[in-house]
Design a protein around this motif. Structure first.
Motif, PDB file in Angstrom:
ATOM      1  N   LEU A 122      -5.504   2.621  11.207  1.00  0.00           N
ATOM      2  CA  LEU A 122      -5.699   2.145  10.083  1.00  0.00           C
ATOM      3  C   LEU A 122      -6.443   0.135   9.688  1.00  0.00           C
ATOM      4  O   LEU A 122      -7.101  -0.187   8.958  1.00  0.00           O
ATOM      5  N   ALA A 123      -5.419   0.352  10.019  1.00  0.00           N
ATOM      6  CA  ALA A 123      -5.473  -1.456   9.850  1.00  0.00           C
ATOM      7  C   ALA A 123      -6.353  -2.140  10.813  1.00  0.00           C
ATOM      8  O   ALA A 123      -6.605  -3.104  10.911  1.00  0.00           O
ATOM      9  N   ALA A 124      -7.527  -1.643  11.699  1.00  0.00           N
ATOM     10  CA  ALA A 124      -8.407  -2.150  12.762  1.00  0.00           C
ATOM     11  C   ALA A 124      -9.742  -1.638  12.006  1.00  0.00           C
ATOM     12  O   ALA A 124     -10.134  -1.233  11.638  1.00  0.00           O
ATOM     13  N   PRO A 125     -10.377  -2.522  13.116  1.00  0.00           N
ATOM     14  CA  PRO A 125     -11.989  -2.918  12.362  1.00  0.00           C
ATOM     15  C   PRO A 125     -12.486  -0.969  13.146  1.00  0.00           C
ATOM     16  O   PRO A 125     -12.644  -0.431  13.984  1.00  0.00           O
ATOM     17  N   LEU A 126     -12.976  -0.283  12.106  1.00  0.00           N
ATOM     18  CA  LEU A 126     -14.021   1.498  12.153  1.00  0.00           C
ATOM     19  C   LEU A 126     -14.979   1.322  12.153  1.00  0.00           C
ATOM     20  O   LEU A 126     -15.198   0.658  11.281  1.00  0.00           O
ATOM     21  N   LEU A 127     -15.466   2.569  12.687  1.00  0.00           N
ATOM     22  CA  LEU A 127     -17.141   2.368  12.955  1.00  0.00           C
ATOM     23  C   LEU A 127     -17.050   3.818  11.831  1.00  0.00           C
ATOM     24  O   LEU A 127     -16.254   4.937  12.883  1.00  0.00           O
ATOM     25  N   HIS A 128     -18.064   3.562  11.680  1.00  0.00           N
ATOM     26  CA  HIS A 128     -18.234   5.195  10.678  1.00  0.00           C
ATOM     27  C   HIS A 128     -19.184   5.675  11.366  1.00  0.00           C
ATOM     28  O   HIS A 128     -20.334   4.668  11.022  1.00  0.00           O
TER      29      HIS A 128
END
Length: 303
Positions: free
Chosen positions: A194-200
């Motif tokens: 959750l703390a990392a950059p997420l691709l949505h």
């Protein structure tokens, strides 16, 4: 003794009225039904009225400048649609009028599993041409313009048979370089992810798991106020992940080749939903092409 007429023929003296009713129900108006069938709007109205008198029920609720299906109208519309679809497929099968097999599927499923093996699938279908129809939202399947479809669901679909392909198992994936930079691996917690950059991917109207769903499996939620970019299809999300721009959700069967080739790696726990990837087709549909497709997909998912 001569056989008795079918109850349908006894109830409705002109079965063409069912076709007029079907057009009105699908188009949502008598005028649009007339344009589809090449009839004037008053002629459509007369046919519907005579059908209602034959059945003794009101199929449409008339309101100012519009008509809406009644309860019995909705029930008859669903039955007529299923019956007409079944007849169309049967006529196609026995006359061999349509030599194109239309296979609908989500873009990610097509790109990762089917397109790399397209020659094999075409050989399995024999002489019939293959048309891949890539749909983004399940509502696009409502037109029934396909011979078979791959979908993600746990629900029955009236008028269709299904066979499961594989469970929806989803895990976060990233390039090995980004995983090392973020100090993540397959043993990392969902909180670390959750703390990392997420691709949505835009989840509107799409049945498969989103980041919100995945995080809920671990009693977590997206960070409020955190800005994000959403992409409109899964292949684009995978392209961004392969470029090292963030962490994507990966479906076990869809990304296994990318993981085997060390292009992506797992960076967190697996979540399993109550849905399956499944193949669906019109009930009672038969034919060599459908049978070959089912065998081909069964071999594919069990490789």
């Amino acid at each position: 003794m001569a056989p008795r007429p079918r109850p349908l023929v006894s109830s409705i003296d002109r079965l063409q009225r069912l076709a007029v009713f079907d057009a009105a129900a699908r188009n949502g108006s008598f005028s649009a039904a007339g344009r589809e069938l090449g009839l004037a709007q008053p002629a459509v109205t007369r046919q519907i009225q005579r059908l209602e008198r034959s059945l003794g029920v009101e199929l449409f609720v008339r309101q100012t400048n519009r008509s809406a299906l009644s309860g019995p109208g909705h029930a008859l519309a669903a039955a007529v649609d299923n019956a007409f679809t079944l007849l169309e497929h049967a006529i196609s099968d026995i006359t061999d009028a349509d030599d194109i097999f239309v296979l609908a599927m989500p873009p990610g499923f097509a790109q990762q599993l089917v397109v790399p093996r397209l020659d094999s699938l075409q050989r399995a279908l024999g002489d019939r041409d293959l048309r891949l129809w890539l749909y983004d939202r399940e509502s696009e399947l409502n037109d029934n313009h396909f011979d078979a479809a791959v979908r993600v669901s746990n629900a029955a679909w009236t008028g269709y048979d299904t066979t499961p392909l594989f469970a929806e198992q989803v895990m976060p994936v990233a390039t090995p370089a980004l995983a090392a930079e973020l100090n993540l691996d397959e043993h990392s917690s969902a909180k670390d992810v959750l703390a990392a950059p997420l691709l949505h991917m835009d989840a509107t109207g799409r049945p498969w798991m989103s980041w919100t769903d995945w995080l809920q499996s671990f009693d977590l939620s997206l960070t409020p106020g955190r800005r994000r970019v959403e992409f409109n299809n899964y292949p684009t999300v995978l392209q961004q992940a392969l470029a090292g721009r963030g962490i994507a959700l990966g479906w076990s069967k869809l990304v296994e080749d990318l993981i085997a080739d060390d292009l992506l790696c797992i960076v967190g726990p697996v979540a399993t939903s109550h849905r399956d990837y499944q193949l669906t087709w019109p009930t009672r549909r038969t034919g060599a092409a459908l049978s070959s497709l089912r065998d081909w997909l069964d071999e594919l998912v069990n490789e």
